[in-house]
Design a protein around this motif. Structure first.
Motif, short mmCIF file in Angstrom:
data_model
loop_
_atom_site.label_atom_id
_atom_site.label_comp_id
_atom_site.label_asym_id
_atom_site.label_seq_id
_atom_site.Cartn_x
_atom_site.Cartn_y
_atom_site.Cartn_z
N ARG A 14 0.87 -1.18 0.00
CA ARG A 14 0.00 0.00 0.00
C ARG A 14 0.90 1.22 0.00
O ARG A 14 1.65 1.45 0.96
N PHE A 15 0.82 2.02 -1.07
CA PHE A 15 1.76 3.11 -1.26
C PHE A 15 1.09 4.43 -1.61
O PHE A 15 0.04 4.45 -2.25
N ASP A 16 1.75 5.51 -1.22
CA ASP A 16 1.52 6.82 -1.80
C ASP A 16 2.62 6.93 -2.85
O ASP A 16 3.80 7.10 -2.50
N PRO A 17 2.28 6.78 -4.13
CA PRO A 17 3.32 6.71 -5.16
C PRO A 17 4.28 7.90 -5.15
O PRO A 17 5.49 7.70 -5.30
N VAL A 19 5.26 9.77 -2.64
CA VAL A 19 6.17 9.63 -1.49
C VAL A 19 7.22 8.56 -1.77
O VAL A 19 8.41 8.76 -1.51
N THR A 41 2.30 2.78 -8.58
CA THR A 41 0.87 2.86 -8.34
C THR A 41 0.63 2.70 -6.84
O THR A 41 1.57 2.51 -6.07
N GLU A 42 -0.62 2.72 -6.45
CA GLU A 42 -0.96 2.57 -5.03
C GLU A 42 -0.65 1.17 -4.49
O GLU A 42 -0.62 0.98 -3.28
N ASP A 68 6.87 6.67 6.13
CA ASP A 68 5.54 7.18 6.50
C ASP A 68 4.53 6.04 6.61
O ASP A 68 4.80 5.05 7.26
N ASP A 69 3.38 6.19 5.97
CA ASP A 69 2.31 5.20 6.06
C ASP A 69 2.36 4.16 4.95
O ASP A 69 1.43 3.39 4.78
N ASN A 70 3.42 4.14 4.17
CA ASN A 70 3.58 3.15 3.11
C ASN A 70 3.92 1.81 3.73
O ASN A 70 4.66 1.74 4.72
#
Length: 84
Positions: A14-17, A19, A41-42, A68-70
């Protein structure tokens, strides 16, 4: 002259691309390796890498500890080719 390797690193999670791209580019610069973003991608980040084998390994370890939240759920690195 030291040897260099080339590989493809695939991260699934699960990613913020944006970031992850900033993070991977900054880590590659710090380690003085080349990393090119192929997919971002996300749920999937794919990078081509080239450089000193130890430093590429360090880069892969850094990416596994996403910022972070990745969250990285799976990491795959292709068989590395030693380049002349």
């Amino acid at each position: 002259m030291s040897s260099a390797i080339s590989s493809t690193l695939t991260l699934v999670g699960r990613f913020d691309p944006a970031v992850m791209i900033r993070f991977s580019v900054s880590r590659a610069e710090l380690l003085r390796i080349h990393a090119t973003v192929v997919t971002a991608t996300e749920h999937r980040i794919e990078l081509h890498t080239h450089g000193d084998p130890d430093l590429v390994g360090a880069f892969e370890a850094a990416c596994a500890l996403a910022p972070d939240d990745n969250v990285v759920l799976d990491l795959t690195s292709t068989e590395r080719r030693v380049l002349p």
